[in-house]
Design an enzyme around this catalytic site. Sequence first.
Site, mmCIF file in Angstrom:
data_model
loop_
_atom_site.group_PDB
_atom_site.id
_atom_site.type_symbol
_atom_site.label_atom_id
_atom_site.label_comp_id
_atom_site.label_asym_id
_atom_site.label_seq_id
_atom_site.Cartn_x
_atom_site.Cartn_y
_atom_site.Cartn_z
ATOM 1 N N GLU A 19 14.597 -16.063 -13.964
ATOM 2 C CA GLU A 19 14.186 -14.661 -14.015
ATOM 3 C C GLU A 19 13.275 -14.409 -15.229
ATOM 4 O O GLU A 19 12.272 -13.704 -15.131
ATOM 5 C CB GLU A 19 15.433 -13.751 -14.044
ATOM 6 C CG GLU A 19 15.212 -12.308 -14.470
ATOM 7 C CD GLU A 19 14.138 -11.577 -13.670
ATOM 8 O OE1 GLU A 19 13.692 -12.074 -12.627
ATOM 9 O OE2 GLU A 19 13.705 -10.501 -14.136
ATOM 10 N N ARG B 12 2.436 0.900 -5.809
ATOM 11 C CA ARG B 12 2.514 0.211 -4.510
ATOM 12 C C ARG B 12 1.306 -0.668 -4.230
ATOM 13 O O ARG B 12 1.348 -1.540 -3.371
ATOM 14 C CB ARG B 12 2.619 1.245 -3.413
ATOM 15 C CG ARG B 12 4.027 1.590 -3.106
ATOM 16 C CD ARG B 12 4.092 2.207 -1.745
ATOM 17 N NE ARG B 12 5.416 2.078 -1.218
ATOM 18 C CZ ARG B 12 5.768 1.193 -0.309
ATOM 19 N NH1 ARG B 12 4.904 0.336 0.164
ATOM 20 N NH2 ARG B 12 6.994 1.146 0.131
ATOM 21 N N HIS C 138 15.010 -34.984 -16.932
ATOM 22 C CA HIS C 138 14.736 -35.679 -15.660
ATOM 23 C C HIS C 138 13.291 -35.498 -15.207
ATOM 24 O O HIS C 138 12.970 -35.771 -14.057
ATOM 25 C CB HIS C 138 15.700 -35.180 -14.588
ATOM 26 C CG HIS C 138 17.130 -35.498 -14.882
ATOM 27 N ND1 HIS C 138 17.637 -36.779 -14.848
ATOM 28 C CD2 HIS C 138 18.152 -34.701 -15.281
ATOM 29 C CE1 HIS C 138 18.916 -36.757 -15.183
ATOM 30 N NE2 HIS C 138 19.254 -35.500 -15.458
ATOM 31 N N LYS D 50 9.496 -12.790 -15.244
ATOM 32 C CA LYS D 50 9.090 -11.644 -16.077
ATOM 33 C C LYS D 50 7.861 -11.993 -16.904
ATOM 34 O O LYS D 50 6.904 -11.232 -16.995
ATOM 35 C CB LYS D 50 10.272 -11.267 -16.976
ATOM 36 C CG LYS D 50 10.617 -9.881 -17.196
ATOM 37 C CD LYS D 50 11.105 -8.991 -16.097
ATOM 38 C CE LYS D 50 10.634 -9.203 -14.703
ATOM 39 N NZ LYS D 50 11.494 -8.912 -13.624
ATOM 40 N N TRP E 139 -3.158 -2.411 -1.519
ATOM 41 C CA TRP E 139 -2.837 -3.759 -1.992
ATOM 42 C C TRP E 139 -3.360 -4.676 -0.892
ATOM 43 O O TRP E 139 -2.815 -4.718 0.207
ATOM 44 C CB TRP E 139 -1.330 -3.915 -2.160
ATOM 45 C CG TRP E 139 -0.909 -5.232 -2.740
ATOM 46 C CD1 TRP E 139 -0.816 -5.555 -4.063
ATOM 47 C CD2 TRP E 139 -0.506 -6.405 -2.023
ATOM 48 N NE1 TRP E 139 -0.399 -6.856 -4.201
ATOM 49 C CE2 TRP E 139 -0.195 -7.403 -2.975
ATOM 50 C CE3 TRP E 139 -0.379 -6.719 -0.670
ATOM 51 C CZ2 TRP E 139 0.234 -8.667 -2.617
ATOM 52 C CZ3 TRP E 139 0.044 -7.991 -0.312
ATOM 53 C CH2 TRP E 139 0.355 -8.953 -1.283
ATOM 54 N N GLU F 223 4.663 -12.494 -14.571
ATOM 55 C CA GLU F 223 4.030 -11.363 -13.888
ATOM 56 C C GLU F 223 3.323 -10.400 -14.820
ATOM 57 O O GLU F 223 2.335 -9.794 -14.414
ATOM 58 C CB GLU F 223 4.983 -10.645 -12.923
ATOM 59 C CG GLU F 223 6.091 -9.845 -13.512
ATOM 60 C CD GLU F 223 7.022 -9.254 -12.440
ATOM 61 O OE1 GLU F 223 6.578 -8.932 -11.335
ATOM 62 O OE2 GLU F 223 8.222 -9.111 -12.738
ATOM 63 N N CYS G 2 0.791 -1.233 0.000
ATOM 64 C CA CYS G 2 0.000 0.000 0.000
ATOM 65 C C CYS G 2 0.830 1.294 0.000
ATOM 66 O O CYS G 2 1.881 1.380 0.638
ATOM 67 C CB CYS G 2 -0.868 0.018 1.239
ATOM 68 S SG CYS G 2 -1.758 -1.508 1.469
#
Length: 619
Positions: A497, A28, A520, A501, A82, A504, A2
């Site tokens: 990473e 935020r 495997h 990306k 949030w 999200e 928030c």
Amino acid sequence: MCGIISYLGNRKNAGKLIVDGLKKLEYRGYDSFGFVEAVPSTSSGQRNGKFKLTKKVGKISEFPSSTFHFPLSNLALGHTRWATHGKVNRANAHPHLSADRKVAVIHNGIVENHAALRKELQKKGVQFASDTDTEVIPNLIAEFLKRGNLREAVRKTAKKLKGRFAFVAMVEGEKKLIAARNGSPLIVGIEKFFPKSDDRLISKIDGSAFFIASDVPAFLNFTRDVVYLDDGEMVEIEPSPKKDHFHAHFFEIENGDEIKKRVISIDWKAEKAEKGDFAHFMLKEIFEQKETIERALNQDERQIEKVAGLIRKSFGTFFIGCGTAGKVCATAEYLFAKIARRHVNVIFGSEFDTQEPFLTERTLLIAVSQSGETADVLEAYKIAKKRGVQTVGVVNTEGSSVARHSDVVLPVNAGMEKAVASTKATTAQLAILTLLAYAVAGKLDEGRQMLAEAASQINDLLNPRYSEHLEKIARKIKNVESLYIIGKAADYPMALEAAIKLQEVSYIHAEGFAAGELKHGPLALISRGTPLIAFVPTGEYRADVLSNVAEVQARGGRIIGVSAENDDLFDEWIRVPNVGNAQPIVNIIPIQLLAYHLAVLRKNNPDLPRNLAKSVTVK
Ligand code: M6R
């Protein structure tokens, strides 16, 4: 999480200032927002300091200022949420009022003991209007106010709260803002600071107006003079006896003792935080990598050598970070092994507590964080400090908690990063860790030269044609359900990473693997047309990774090769320059662009992805 902002001062448009500030803090949290203005007396004398409360569900950027009617007011506070406790709805949006509607509070963090406090208050007859943990705060303040003044009521309330928090309160009819911090960031901005002497370490600060916010951008258009509140501290803002002056007064939560705080002038530029001609901040920040990597290299040589010395001397170096920063840390394991022939430990911030038995005064902790406010990292710092561990912060945000609590700081220098998906801070952090590995090997100049060469290649690479090429590939895969990414050595954390990306901002199921691991188990996930992004090196390991790629191609996978050289196995080739040990930095850039284009093509907002927030200040 928030975003919070509050204002008390000479301007009469406090509500508008709060809304503008909240728009700057939207990264935020962006599921709902709200604000309270204290409305001064009207000619009929009816609304003396009365609260005017506005709350809405949705992103504040989608509401033009004309939506709101702002009464004359010089005192207000606001919040962009949030959600942690309670659904996204109007009732759960902040500010929250006490049951008697006299106290208004905005809060960032989590009150861990809210259930017990709620029961305690309910026994006293308090009725709650929301499902949030926050609502206990204004109600506790209202209870304590029955027997004392506001400062004491807030102090006693703060002492009762368990967990990480930052909150700001105001009371109907009182021209005051009062705030307390324990774990979540709070910064006081001073408009027209009137210092009494050259000394900037003061307990009572005079100014024409004050802001209290979770982040600097909220008030950057008004001032660069700030005070960072630390854990266990509170601040009270009220009119000063001098006409048109206000003052801020600082105290300890524990015993109410007055404390001295330092006024710092920060070097941030407001215009850098705007997106200019770019459609989104994410795209702007990807393109800024033309300069940011070079800026990251511009480190104070003595500091880099000092950290290199600490690593050499340490008995156990831990790199910690979360999310993308955690993946950056994971490259350190490979880079230090290869360049400096040195083993380092890598662990997520949230897992660091498991290592406590191994921490001694000879341990070194290196934290990587864009915001410098990530709760999991700050919790790790608490443990480290308890054990006498030395700390180094690789931080992008000047004045942040990690920066202030580190023994040594290596600034990332990427400039403000607003898109939730980290891009330019990531590559700048990678550059610093690579440089550090060279410094530990006693080859700082060689490392700097190699990275400067890579930075110049990135400058050439990042152009509109390259972005269009990535958009074309995005069009071909935009409707897939899943995609996979592989890499070996330092490209393996970059595969992880790349997955973050893509997840999200595109919301496509994406997973990264070490190239040799597919056979495997994960190979069972490949069917006709499943995209596989492969980081394929040119020298060592090329043959190995190409064999793994061939295994996927044989099962119908669609191969997207990220490499300096094309190969017959690739259905699509994403060209990257060959830059030696800087390869992870270069490899991740096209994937950032691919993720961006996928987000736009799938009609997602890449700057404000669903369910996420830019800095995660809760555990
Ligand atoms: O501010 P920090 O670097 O400490 O943030 C850590 C993560 O929350 C962050 O990297 C997150 O994973 C990003 N949204 C990824 O793009």
